[in-house]
Structures are given as C-alpha cells and as structure tokens.
Design a protein around this motif. Sequence first.
Motif, short mmCIF file in Angstrom:
data_model
loop_
_atom_site.label_atom_id
_atom_site.label_comp_id
_atom_site.label_asym_id
_atom_site.label_seq_id
_atom_site.Cartn_x
_atom_site.Cartn_y
_atom_site.Cartn_z
N PHE A 1 1.51 9.47 -5.79
CA PHE A 1 2.06 10.80 -5.50
C PHE A 1 2.99 11.26 -6.61
CE2 PHE A 1 6.03 12.69 -3.73
CZ PHE A 1 5.57 13.99 -3.61
N VAL A 2 3.91 10.41 -7.04
CA VAL A 2 4.85 10.77 -8.10
C VAL A 2 4.10 11.07 -9.40
CG1 VAL A 2 6.74 9.93 -9.55
CG2 VAL A 2 6.78 9.51 -7.09
N ALA A 3 3.10 10.25 -9.71
CA ALA A 3 2.31 10.48 -10.92
C ALA A 3 1.60 11.83 -10.87
CB ALA A 3 1.30 9.35 -11.10
N ALA A 4 1.04 12.18 -9.71
CA ALA A 4 0.35 13.47 -9.56
C ALA A 4 1.33 14.63 -9.70
CB ALA A 4 -0.36 13.52 -8.21
N ALA A 5 2.53 14.48 -9.11
CA ALA A 5 3.53 15.53 -9.19
C ALA A 5 3.99 15.73 -10.63
CB ALA A 5 4.71 15.20 -8.30
N GLU A 6 4.19 14.65 -11.35
CA GLU A 6 4.67 14.74 -12.73
C GLU A 6 3.58 15.26 -13.67
OE1 GLU A 6 6.12 10.84 -13.54
OE2 GLU A 6 8.10 11.22 -12.63
N CYS B 1 11.46 9.87 -3.64
CA CYS B 1 10.54 8.86 -4.18
C CYS B 1 10.91 8.48 -5.60
CB CYS B 1 9.11 9.38 -4.14
SG CYS B 1 8.40 9.46 -2.49
N THR B 2 11.29 9.47 -6.40
CA THR B 2 11.68 9.18 -7.77
C THR B 2 12.90 8.27 -7.79
OG1 THR B 2 10.83 11.33 -8.50
CG2 THR B 2 12.40 10.22 -9.96
N GLN B 3 13.84 8.53 -6.91
CA GLN B 3 15.03 7.69 -6.83
C GLN B 3 14.67 6.28 -6.39
OE1 GLN B 3 18.57 9.38 -4.97
NE2 GLN B 3 18.97 7.43 -3.96
N ILE B 4 13.77 6.17 -5.40
CA ILE B 4 13.37 4.86 -4.89
C ILE B 4 12.70 4.05 -5.99
CG2 ILE B 4 11.72 3.72 -3.36
CD1 ILE B 4 12.33 5.96 -1.31
N LEU B 5 11.78 4.66 -6.72
CA LEU B 5 11.08 3.93 -7.77
C LEU B 5 12.02 3.53 -8.89
CD1 LEU B 5 7.75 5.98 -7.99
CD2 LEU B 5 8.14 3.78 -6.88
N THR B 6 12.98 4.43 -9.21
CA THR B 6 13.98 4.09 -10.23
C THR B 6 14.84 2.92 -9.78
OG1 THR B 6 14.05 6.37 -11.01
CG2 THR B 6 15.90 4.96 -11.61
N GLY C 1 0.82 -1.21 0.00
CA GLY C 1 0.00 0.00 0.00
C GLY C 1 0.85 1.25 0.00
N ASN C 2 1.97 1.21 0.72
CA ASN C 2 2.87 2.37 0.76
C ASN C 2 3.45 2.66 -0.63
OD1 ASN C 2 2.31 2.12 3.42
ND2 ASN C 2 4.42 1.91 4.11
N ILE C 3 3.87 1.60 -1.33
CA ILE C 3 4.42 1.76 -2.66
C ILE C 3 3.38 2.33 -3.60
CG2 ILE C 3 5.19 0.49 -4.71
CD1 ILE C 3 7.41 0.88 -2.83
N ASN C 4 2.16 1.82 -3.53
CA ASN C 4 1.10 2.31 -4.41
C ASN C 4 0.81 3.79 -4.15
OD1 ASN C 4 0.80 -0.19 -5.59
ND2 ASN C 4 -0.80 -0.85 -4.18
N ILE D 1 -6.45 8.47 -6.76
CA ILE D 1 -5.18 9.19 -6.64
C ILE D 1 -5.22 10.10 -5.42
CG2 ILE D 1 -3.68 10.91 -7.68
CD1 ILE D 1 -3.39 8.31 -9.11
N ALA D 2 -6.30 10.84 -5.26
CA ALA D 2 -6.42 11.78 -4.14
C ALA D 2 -6.36 11.06 -2.80
CB ALA D 2 -7.74 12.57 -4.26
N LYS D 3 -7.01 9.91 -2.70
CA LYS D 3 -7.00 9.15 -1.44
C LYS D 3 -5.59 8.63 -1.14
CE LYS D 3 -11.85 7.69 -1.59
NZ LYS D 3 -12.77 6.55 -1.81
N SER D 4 -4.89 8.18 -2.17
CA SER D 4 -3.51 7.70 -1.96
C SER D 4 -2.62 8.81 -1.45
CB SER D 4 -2.94 7.14 -3.28
OG SER D 4 -3.55 5.92 -3.63
N VAL D 5 -2.73 10.00 -2.04
CA VAL D 5 -1.93 11.14 -1.60
C VAL D 5 -2.30 11.53 -0.18
CG1 VAL D 5 -1.44 13.57 -2.00
CG2 VAL D 5 -1.51 11.99 -3.94
N ALA D 6 -3.59 11.52 0.15
CA ALA D 6 -4.04 11.87 1.50
C ALA D 6 -3.49 10.89 2.53
CB ALA D 6 -5.56 11.92 1.55
N ARG D 7 -3.51 9.60 2.20
CA ARG D 7 -2.95 8.59 3.12
C ARG D 7 -1.46 8.83 3.35
NH1 ARG D 7 -6.29 4.81 0.31
NH2 ARG D 7 -4.53 4.28 -1.05
#
Length: 309
Positions: A12-17, A71-76, A4-7, A35-41
């Motif tokens: 968050f990264v998708a919204a920022a980009e 986060c970008t580094q972690i996902l990469t 859930g944390n990864i999702n 998306i909004a709920k994921s960012v809020a969590r």
Amino acid sequence: MAPGNINDIVAFVAAAEAGSFVGAARVRSMTRSGIAKSVARLEDRLGVRLFHRTTRSLGLTDDGRIFLERCTQILTDLEEAELSMSDGGGEPQGLFRLTAPMTFGRVMVLPLLNDFLASWPKLKADVSFTDRVSDIVEDGIDLAIRIGETRENSSLITRTLTQQHDLVVASPAYLLVNPAPSHPDDLLGHACLNYVSAGQKRAWRFKLENKTILVNPRARLSLDSGEALRDAAIAGAGLAFLPSYVVNQDLADGRLNRLLIDYAAPPVPISLIYPSRRHLSPKVRRFIDLLVRNIAHRSSHCDLIADII
C-alpha cells in the motif's frame, strides 16, 4: 501483526508513493496484480477504500491519506528498531531529514551538523534552511526547528530549545553622522534595514516594564537574509534588528554598536518539533542532545537564554 498484514501495508505504501500499482510493482519487485491484491486485502480488512482508481490514475482517499501517515510511521519505526538491534548498537545511520529557519540554520545548526556527520559516517543528511514552514509529516521531516509561537499537529512533540533575543544595532560609521535613538519611536527618523519573510516585513517589538511597543520602521532596505542585513549594517547602511547570535561577535569586535538597551525585545521561543514516537531513532535523539548541549553552552556567550524542557 501477521507477516501478511505487514506485506500488504508495504504494498500500500509503495503504491501511494509511486502513484500507481505498476510503479509500486517495479519498486517492490512484484507483479502489478500482486500489489493490487495486497491493497484489496487491506481494504477488506479495514472496511474502507484507500484509493480512488481510474484507468489512468490512482489517488488516495481521505481515509487513505490518514492511513498512509500511520503506516509510514509504523514502517519507519520498524526499520529503526531493527537498526537499533543491529551491530550498530544504536549508531545513527540512514537518511536524516532536517529543516530550520535560514539564518539560525546557517549560523547555529550547520557547524553542529558538520561535526555530527563527521562523527557518524553511516549517516546522510537532507537539510532545508528556509523560513517556509513545512508540513513535517507530509514532507517526511525527522526534526524541525521553529522560531516563534508554533501551532503544530497534536501528534507532534514540541520541545523548547532556547529563546532568541533581538537587538537593535548600527555601525560606528552610521552613528558618526546620525544621533543614536533614545526611544523606539525615534526609529521612524532613521534609515532602517528590515527583514522580510514570505513577502511580509517583520515588525520591531520592544518591552519596557509591562508595556509592549510595536514599531514598523520605514525600511530603506529590505532583505530576506539575516546575514545580509548584518553585512549591510556593518557597511553603515542603517539600523538593523537582529538576533544576538548573528551580531554577538560583531558587537564584541566593535564592528557594530548595540542601541536602545533599555528597551529589550521580548524573547522569542526557539523550538524543536518532531513526530511523536515512543522511541526516538538514534539519529534524532543524538542530534537533539547535540543541539541542547551546544546551544545551551553558547547561550552564555550569545545572550541566548536556554529553556530546556
């Protein structure tokens, strides 16, 4: 880290980009509310606000910008770890983002890059040969090459590749009608060709024993391309101050003569800059190895003195 944390981080990264929840939802094949709920969590867990929200815009807060970088580094890293464990067995693949100074990039890097891409068909490259210093993290650069002293973010790795040696050169035709300078001060009486970067003319530096001599010659012609300066010097337009890797073959073939040999220019470091990671991706690691192997080899022919860390 829980799935859930990864999702939530991916959302968050998708919204920022994308700059909006709607755009992120389209990219991630999710709903806007998802998306909004994921960012809020994510904000609840972190105890910080990641976005400034209005009815018309979505912008990162200062905390959000810092968190996005990590986060970008972690996902990469996760993506590259997955690739390294796949059937490719560490084969370079995906998009490789590289930046290098214009002349060094065209003369020294591009031939190696062509061979690199030919060797690894699953790899694509996005390359910028420019003297503009970019923000490696912000621009998503995998590897940057810098000439001169660097002042990089402490989170980045700086590795000396080699050193650049600049030479004063002129064509035989120019020297037929103009006496060769015997001292750097004599340059003020010559037609000089200056290199200009970002609107700034480059000073000519020389060293004799422990003394540094700085000359700002009167430029008859100023150009923002080392290769163009070389061509102008060969055509007899004046004296040029150029890296050895640009003029070495011309000196060997007699198209140019080297001047002021007793006043060698102080060597300038050429460095590799890349994000600090525990494990380099195969594409970056292999290209660094290629640069080190080939630049060090060519140094014996181009007066580039390797200084490998």
